[in-house]
Every structure is written in structure tokens, then in C-alpha cells.
Design an enzyme around this catalytic site. Sequence first.
Site, mmCIF file in Angstrom:
data_model
loop_
_atom_site.group_PDB
_atom_site.id
_atom_site.type_symbol
_atom_site.label_atom_id
_atom_site.label_comp_id
_atom_site.label_asym_id
_atom_site.label_seq_id
_atom_site.Cartn_x
_atom_site.Cartn_y
_atom_site.Cartn_z
ATOM 1 N N GLU A 84 -13.578 -8.130 -8.212
ATOM 2 C CA GLU A 84 -13.486 -9.067 -7.085
ATOM 3 C C GLU A 84 -14.417 -10.233 -7.391
ATOM 4 O OE1 GLU A 84 -11.722 -9.613 -4.151
ATOM 5 O OE2 GLU A 84 -13.043 -11.353 -4.057
ATOM 6 N N ASP A 94 -3.015 -8.161 -7.522
ATOM 7 C CA ASP A 94 -2.698 -8.593 -6.153
ATOM 8 C C ASP A 94 -3.485 -9.861 -5.806
ATOM 9 O OD1 ASP A 94 -1.936 -8.640 -3.480
ATOM 10 O OD2 ASP A 94 -3.464 -7.186 -2.875
ATOM 11 N N HIS A 127 -7.774 -7.662 -8.259
ATOM 12 C CA HIS A 127 -8.129 -8.505 -7.098
ATOM 13 C C HIS A 127 -8.365 -7.550 -5.932
ATOM 14 C CE1 HIS A 127 -6.046 -11.237 -9.811
ATOM 15 N NE2 HIS A 127 -6.559 -12.256 -9.146
ATOM 16 N N GLY A 156 -10.681 -10.986 -12.352
ATOM 17 C CA GLY A 156 -9.860 -9.808 -12.675
ATOM 18 C C GLY A 156 -8.950 -10.020 -13.869
ATOM 19 N N HIS A 171 0.820 -1.214 0.000
ATOM 20 C CA HIS A 171 0.000 0.000 0.000
ATOM 21 C C HIS A 171 0.857 1.268 0.000
ATOM 22 C CE1 HIS A 171 -3.512 -2.654 1.606
ATOM 23 N NE2 HIS A 171 -3.430 -2.664 0.291
HETATM 24 C C1 SAM Z 1 -4.840 -10.403 -1.578
HETATM 25 S S1 SAM Z 1 -6.568 -10.120 -1.690
HETATM 26 C C2 SAM Z 1 -6.699 -8.508 -2.314
HETATM 27 C C3 SAM Z 1 -6.329 -7.419 -1.377
HETATM 28 C C4 SAM Z 1 -6.474 -6.030 -1.928
HETATM 29 N N1 SAM Z 1 -5.834 -5.885 -3.243
HETATM 30 C C5 SAM Z 1 -5.876 -5.016 -0.977
HETATM 31 O O1 SAM Z 1 -4.697 -4.663 -1.140
HETATM 32 O O2 SAM Z 1 -6.582 -4.554 -0.099
HETATM 33 C C6 SAM Z 1 -7.015 -11.080 -3.084
HETATM 34 C C7 SAM Z 1 -8.503 -11.009 -3.430
HETATM 35 O O3 SAM Z 1 -8.690 -11.562 -4.737
HETATM 36 C C8 SAM Z 1 -9.929 -12.242 -4.780
HETATM 37 N N2 SAM Z 1 -9.845 -13.140 -5.950
HETATM 38 C C9 SAM Z 1 -9.323 -14.381 -6.048
HETATM 39 N N3 SAM Z 1 -9.268 -14.779 -7.331
HETATM 40 C C10 SAM Z 1 -9.761 -13.754 -8.086
HETATM 41 C C11 SAM Z 1 -9.916 -13.525 -9.479
HETATM 42 N N4 SAM Z 1 -9.553 -14.444 -10.366
HETATM 43 N N5 SAM Z 1 -10.426 -12.344 -9.881
HETATM 44 C C12 SAM Z 1 -10.793 -11.389 -8.995
HETATM 45 N N6 SAM Z 1 -10.646 -11.545 -7.666
HETATM 46 C C13 SAM Z 1 -10.132 -12.706 -7.208
HETATM 47 C C14 SAM Z 1 -10.038 -12.890 -3.425
HETATM 48 O O4 SAM Z 1 -11.392 -13.171 -3.108
HETATM 49 C C15 SAM Z 1 -9.424 -11.805 -2.514
HETATM 50 O O5 SAM Z 1 -10.418 -10.963 -2.014
#
Ligand code: SAM
Length: 283
Positions: free
Chosen positions: A120, A166, A41, A146, A18
Site C-alpha cells: 500500500e 486492485d 493495492h 505494488g 471479494h
Molecule cells: C481500490 S483500493 C484497494 C482496496 C482493497 N484491495 C480492498 O479490496 O479492500 C486501492 C488502494 O491502492 C492504493 N494505491 C494507489 N496506487 C498504489 C500503488 N502504485 N501501489 C500500491 N498501492 C497503491 C490506494 O492508496 C488505495 O488504498
Amino acid sequence: MNYRHAFHAGNFADVFKHAILVGLLESLKAKQTPFCYFDTHAGAGRYDLRGEEARKTREHESGVLRLLHATRLPTPLHIYLNLVRALNDGSSHHDLAVYPGSPLIASLLLRETDRAVLCEMQPEEADKLKALFAGDARVGVHRRDGYAALGALLPPRERRGLVLIDPPFEAQEDEFRAIEEALTGALARWPSGTYAIWYPIKLRQQTLPFLRWFARQKISKTLCAELLLHPDNSALRLNGCGMIVVNPPWKFDHTLEELLPVLRSHLAEGRFGQQRVEWLTAE
Ligand SMILES: C[S@@+](CC[C@H](N)C(=O)[O-])C[C@H]1O[C@@H](n2cnc3c(N)ncnc32)[C@H](O)[C@@H]1O
């Protein structure tokens, strides 16, 4: 899809990611023309640090909490901590009630004419994200994959902007291959975009092929920053993490070189702690 970011919100990896995100967004704001922030993500956007998940792991205590009272910080870190403090106005000086995810951090920094696209896939997280940004016309929330969204929605109409990738890395090494595939398509559609890709460091041999992949691409400039809190020789824990920045803003290597030692000095466990900033490609 079992991953829930609430268990990890505000940990050292979030601070690293961040603070770099803030640095990138602030650089984009140096020009007046609008830009698009694309989060593949996105997560839930906002995390309750007093909720069950965060109380189980208490990861923010060895992350953001360690920096809360630090002074004389590089600008991106200072801005990031001010955002965290502002969201926690009224909480105790030694604890935090909420932690902002990347979408919330970005939305607080975007200008009226900038735009955010948030993807998401997990339904409950996507619902939270939709509720959080319900009144914000600059922000579009998409409950979809994503990676596929990159293929469908790039390039953005602004032709300027940042993509944050991410993923949860539940698929372990296969996630690296999924990023490579998605980036191949994204770069073909939008070669001038800035892309920031976060990755975990457990075993060094897992990250090397990924870094070599970037070195083989026809990208004029790719930067890599890494923070290691433990030696990179155990598959069992998150020993550190990295961020690759494709098409970084001008002099962003200097920003990272200022930022990383400060992150290391506050977040290191015991005596071990390493950081590095390296060009993977530079024309
Ligand atoms: C590491 S977290 C993201 C944290 C966020 N970027 C942050 O910094 O606050 C990863 C997220 O990706 C989601 N996710 C997993 N596979 C995904 C995909 N193929 N496309 C979109 N979201 C996905 C998960 O549900 C999770 O909420």
C-alpha cells in the site's frame, strides 16, 4: 493520490471482487501445500462504516447490505457474508459497523502456514494496515508501489499463490496500461501464478483494448467475469466492473457461472443488470 477506499467500502464492486477473492482462496486451500497471497493495492484493510467517509456516500447500502439476509447462496458468497457478519457481531441485524478489505478477508481465510504480502503506497492507509496486522507473523506489510513490488518479490518462495491487483484507477485509461506493463514482468518471473485483476466499467471502449491485450498474451488460460448494473455508455459513473483471472483454479469458470447471476439478482438497480463469464484465452 487522493483515492480513499473508505468512501466505497462494501459497495457492489467490493461485493463482486471479494466474493471472487474468497472463491480463489478457497480453491487454493484445496491443496495442503502452503501458498502466498499477494495484494498489490491493499488499502487500509478494515473500514469504519459509521465513519465520516462511509456516511457521506452510504455505498454499502446498495452493496453488501443487500445480501446480508439472503439465503441459499453459492459457497464463496456464503463464506464472504459469514466473515462480514462475524466482524460485526453485536451490530444491528440491518446495519453494519465495519467492512473488511481484501487483506483482512484473506488473512481470515489463510492457514497457519500460508503467507500474505500486502503493498500500500498511501502512508496513512499503510499505517492502518501495519497496525491491523501487527500481531500476525504470516502477514508482511510493505509501504511501496505494488507494481514495482511484483518485480522485486515474485516469485514467492511457496511457488503457489494468488496476486490481487486492485488499483484505484485514478489515472483512468493509463491504469490499464500500467497493469499490462506490470503483468508482463510478473508473468515472466512467475508464469504459473494465479493473478486476479479488478477493473471498472464505465465506457465499453475503455475496457476492450485491455481485454484484447490478454487475448494476445501467451497465457494458457485467462477467464473474465463482468457484472454490469447500468449500460456501459457513460463515463460519469461506475456502470459495472470486471475481474480477469489469469491461470484460474480448475473449474473456476463453473464457480463464476454460479456466482454471477446471484450477484446480479441482488445488486441490480431496476430492470437493467447483466453478467458474463468468458474465456479470453483457453488452450
Ligand atoms: C481500490 S483500493 C484497494 C482496496 C482493497 N484491495 C480492498 O479490496 O479492500 C486501492 C488502494 O491502492 C492504493 N494505491 C494507489 N496506487 C498504489 C500503488 N502504485 N501501489 C500500491 N498501492 C497503491 C490506494 O492508496 C488505495 O488504498
